[in-house]
Scaffold this motif. Structure first.
Motif, PDB file in Angstrom:
ATOM      1  N   ASP A  19     -14.214  -4.720  -8.126  1.00  0.00           N
ATOM      2  CA  ASP A  19     -13.820  -4.966  -9.407  1.00  0.00           C
ATOM      3  C   ASP A  19     -12.523  -5.814  -9.054  1.00  0.00           C
ATOM      4  OD1 ASP A  19     -12.135  -2.781  -9.069  1.00  0.00           O
ATOM      5  OD2 ASP A  19     -12.866  -1.862 -10.870  1.00  0.00           O
ATOM      6  N   GLY A  20     -11.894  -5.671  -8.137  1.00  0.00           N
ATOM      7  CA  GLY A  20     -10.577  -6.037  -7.562  1.00  0.00           C
ATOM      8  C   GLY A  20      -9.458  -5.246  -7.476  1.00  0.00           C
ATOM      9  N   ASN A  21      -9.892  -4.064  -8.100  1.00  0.00           N
ATOM     10  CA  ASN A  21      -8.666  -3.093  -7.843  1.00  0.00           C
ATOM     11  C   ASN A  21      -8.542  -2.407  -6.687  1.00  0.00           C
ATOM     12  OD1 ASN A  21      -7.919  -3.042 -10.864  1.00  0.00           O
ATOM     13  ND2 ASN A  21      -9.791  -1.881 -11.170  1.00  0.00           N
ATOM     14  N   LEU A  22      -7.324  -2.354  -6.051  1.00  0.00           N
ATOM     15  CA  LEU A  22      -7.083  -1.879  -4.900  1.00  0.00           C
ATOM     16  C   LEU A  22      -6.410  -0.516  -5.207  1.00  0.00           C
ATOM     17  CD1 LEU A  22      -5.432  -4.744  -2.998  1.00  0.00           C
ATOM     18  CD2 LEU A  22      -7.933  -3.955  -2.626  1.00  0.00           C
ATOM     19  N   LEU A  23      -7.028   0.670  -4.667  1.00  0.00           N
ATOM     20  CA  LEU A  23      -6.378   1.929  -4.817  1.00  0.00           C
ATOM     21  C   LEU A  23      -6.004   2.402  -3.334  1.00  0.00           C
ATOM     22  CD1 LEU A  23      -9.390   3.422  -6.871  1.00  0.00           C
ATOM     23  CD2 LEU A  23      -7.056   2.678  -7.647  1.00  0.00           C
ATOM     24  N   ILE A  24      -4.751   2.547  -3.217  1.00  0.00           N
ATOM     25  CA  ILE A  24      -4.234   2.725  -1.913  1.00  0.00           C
ATOM     26  C   ILE A  24      -3.355   4.072  -2.111  1.00  0.00           C
ATOM     27  CG2 ILE A  24      -2.774   2.306  -0.005  1.00  0.00           C
ATOM     28  CD1 ILE A  24      -3.227  -0.826  -1.007  1.00  0.00           C
ATOM     29  N   GLY A  25      -3.755   4.980  -1.430  1.00  0.00           N
ATOM     30  CA  GLY A  25      -3.195   6.489  -1.262  1.00  0.00           C
ATOM     31  C   GLY A  25      -1.603   6.466  -0.635  1.00  0.00           C
ATOM     32  N   SER A  26      -0.839   7.341  -0.773  1.00  0.00           N
ATOM     33  CA  SER A  26       0.060   7.658  -0.211  1.00  0.00           C
ATOM     34  C   SER A  26       0.216   7.639   1.241  1.00  0.00           C
ATOM     35  CB  SER A  26       0.847   8.730  -0.779  1.00  0.00           C
ATOM     36  OG  SER A  26       0.494  10.084  -0.361  1.00  0.00           O
ATOM     37  N   ASN A  27      -1.043   7.920   1.897  1.00  0.00           N
ATOM     38  CA  ASN A  27      -1.368   7.864   3.280  1.00  0.00           C
ATOM     39  C   ASN A  27      -1.602   6.524   3.780  1.00  0.00           C
ATOM     40  OD1 ASN A  27      -3.653   7.985   2.205  1.00  0.00           O
ATOM     41  ND2 ASN A  27      -4.601   9.504   3.401  1.00  0.00           N
ATOM     42  N   GLY A  28      -1.659   5.593   2.840  1.00  0.00           N
ATOM     43  CA  GLY A  28      -2.267   4.177   3.265  1.00  0.00           C
ATOM     44  C   GLY A  28      -3.839   4.134   3.295  1.00  0.00           C
ATOM     45  N   VAL A  29      -4.310   5.004   2.800  1.00  0.00           N
ATOM     46  CA  VAL A  29      -6.111   4.930   2.853  1.00  0.00           C
ATOM     47  C   VAL A  29      -6.315   4.015   1.725  1.00  0.00           C
ATOM     48  CG1 VAL A  29      -8.000   6.135   2.752  1.00  0.00           C
ATOM     49  CG2 VAL A  29      -6.484   7.109   4.243  1.00  0.00           C
ATOM     50  N   GLU A  30      -7.271   3.295   1.972  1.00  0.00           N
ATOM     51  CA  GLU A  30      -7.582   2.423   0.592  1.00  0.00           C
ATOM     52  C   GLU A  30      -9.068   2.614   0.434  1.00  0.00           C
ATOM     53  OE1 GLU A  30      -6.649  -2.197   0.866  1.00  0.00           O
ATOM     54  OE2 GLU A  30      -8.961  -2.213   0.961  1.00  0.00           O
ATOM     55  N   PHE A  31      -9.042   2.785  -1.176  1.00  0.00           N
ATOM     56  CA  PHE A  31     -10.331   3.107  -1.693  1.00  0.00           C
ATOM     57  C   PHE A  31     -10.988   1.924  -2.621  1.00  0.00           C
ATOM     58  CE2 PHE A  31      -8.077   6.909  -1.000  1.00  0.00           C
ATOM     59  CZ  PHE A  31      -9.103   7.812  -0.516  1.00  0.00           C
ATOM     60  N   LYS A  32     -12.160   1.792  -2.347  1.00  0.00           N
ATOM     61  CA  LYS A  32     -12.963   0.527  -3.087  1.00  0.00           C
ATOM     62  C   LYS A  32     -14.030   1.139  -3.682  1.00  0.00           C
ATOM     63  CE  LYS A  32     -11.347  -3.130   0.102  1.00  0.00           C
ATOM     64  NZ  LYS A  32     -10.518  -3.688  -0.735  1.00  0.00           N
ATOM     65  N   SER A  33     -14.362   0.553  -4.968  1.00  0.00           N
ATOM     66  CA  SER A  33     -15.726   1.022  -5.641  1.00  0.00           C
ATOM     67  C   SER A  33     -16.616  -0.076  -5.635  1.00  0.00           C
ATOM     68  CB  SER A  33     -15.170   1.259  -7.166  1.00  0.00           C
ATOM     69  OG  SER A  33     -16.376   1.627  -7.938  1.00  0.00           O
ATOM     70  N   PHE A  34     -17.904   0.354  -5.287  1.00  0.00           N
ATOM     71  CA  PHE A  34     -18.910  -0.697  -5.079  1.00  0.00           C
ATOM     72  C   PHE A  34     -20.159  -0.622  -6.129  1.00  0.00           C
ATOM     73  CE2 PHE A  34     -16.859  -0.381  -0.881  1.00  0.00           C
ATOM     74  CZ  PHE A  34     -16.720  -1.656  -0.590  1.00  0.00           C
ATOM     75  N   HIS A  35     -20.900  -1.378  -6.722  1.00  0.00           N
ATOM     76  CA  HIS A  35     -21.876  -1.034  -7.700  1.00  0.00           C
ATOM     77  C   HIS A  35     -23.203  -0.973  -6.918  1.00  0.00           C
ATOM     78  CE1 HIS A  35     -23.892  -1.772 -11.104  1.00  0.00           C
ATOM     79  NE2 HIS A  35     -23.069  -1.825 -11.924  1.00  0.00           N
ATOM     80  N   VAL A  36     -23.643   0.087  -7.134  1.00  0.00           N
ATOM     81  CA  VAL A  36     -25.117   0.368  -6.545  1.00  0.00           C
ATOM     82  C   VAL A  36     -26.310  -0.662  -6.840  1.00  0.00           C
ATOM     83  CG1 VAL A  36     -24.908   3.004  -6.315  1.00  0.00           C
ATOM     84  CG2 VAL A  36     -25.965   1.933  -8.486  1.00  0.00           C
ATOM     85  N   LYS A  37     -26.016  -1.436  -8.052  1.00  0.00           N
ATOM     86  CA  LYS A  37     -27.038  -2.483  -8.273  1.00  0.00           C
ATOM     87  C   LYS A  37     -26.907  -3.726  -7.350  1.00  0.00           C
ATOM     88  CE  LYS A  37     -28.509  -1.253 -12.597  1.00  0.00           C
ATOM     89  NZ  LYS A  37     -27.528  -0.504 -13.919  1.00  0.00           N
ATOM     90  N   ASP A  38     -25.483  -3.901  -7.003  1.00  0.00           N
ATOM     91  CA  ASP A  38     -25.184  -5.098  -5.760  1.00  0.00           C
ATOM     92  C   ASP A  38     -25.833  -4.658  -4.653  1.00  0.00           C
ATOM     93  OD1 ASP A  38     -23.978  -6.531  -7.862  1.00  0.00           O
ATOM     94  OD2 ASP A  38     -22.017  -5.762  -7.226  1.00  0.00           O
TER      95      ASP A  38
END
Length: 176
Positions: A19-38
């Motif tokens: 969805d374009g959101n970037l979730l970056i933790g304080s440790n620099g780890v980036e999280f992304k959300s993917f859609h199962v239908k894709d």
């Protein structure tokens, strides 16, 4: 351009597969959300024989993991010049630009959008991209837009019901 000629689907990541959101933790780890239908659509289109590539400007371990799960044919990360990579891939596959579908959402995707035979953008793509593509999805990026385009391509190239039956009868490990 006819969707019946597509042999390669090329995807951007942020805003297309996510969805374009970037979730970056304080440790620099980036999280992304993917859609199962894709994911299911990618598995199905690969089963049919169409290659799938990801070309993205960012580098992310989550994209690498998702690409492995879906057996993505080509993954290129940290790419500033997407056109150069696209030419490498089509040369390797011995196909023409007209055989490529590209899905992008922002201005860095425009050079590739203008080259390929068929282009699409999620509903929430920036306006200049929406004006430049062949198809604007009903769904936003990260919410089924990739599956929507894949289903359109497969509907033109195959008997969709038979394809699904064959896919399921193979009893392959289904990855969403």
């Amino acid at each position: 351009m006819k969707k019946s000629e597509i042999k390669l689907i090329v995807l951007d990541v942020d805003g297309v597969l996510t969805d374009g959101n970037l979730l970056i933790g304080s440790n620099g780890v980036e999280f992304k959300s993917f859609h199962v239908k894709d994911g299911m659509g990618i598995s199905l289109v690969r089963f049919y024989g169409i290659k799938v590539a990801i070309i993205t400007g960012r580098k992310s371990e989550s994209v690498q993991i998702r690409s492995r799960e879906l057996n993505i044919d080509f993954l290129y990360e940290g790419i500033a010049n997407k056109e150069e990579i696209l030419y490498e891939i089509i040369t390797l596959l011995e196909i023409d630009l007209k055989n490529v579908c590209y899905i992008g959402d922002d201005i860095n995707d425009l050079p590739v959008i203008k080259l390929v035979g068929y282009s699409a953008a999620p509903q929430d793509a920036v306006e200049i991209v929406r004006k430049s593509v062949d198809y604007i999805c009903k769904y936003n990026g990260g919410n089924g837009a990739v599956r929507e385009v894949i289903d359109l391509i497969l509907a033109e190239q195959a008997d969709y019901d038979v394809l699904v039956e064959n896919y399921l009868s193979e009893k392959i490990k289904i990855t969403q």
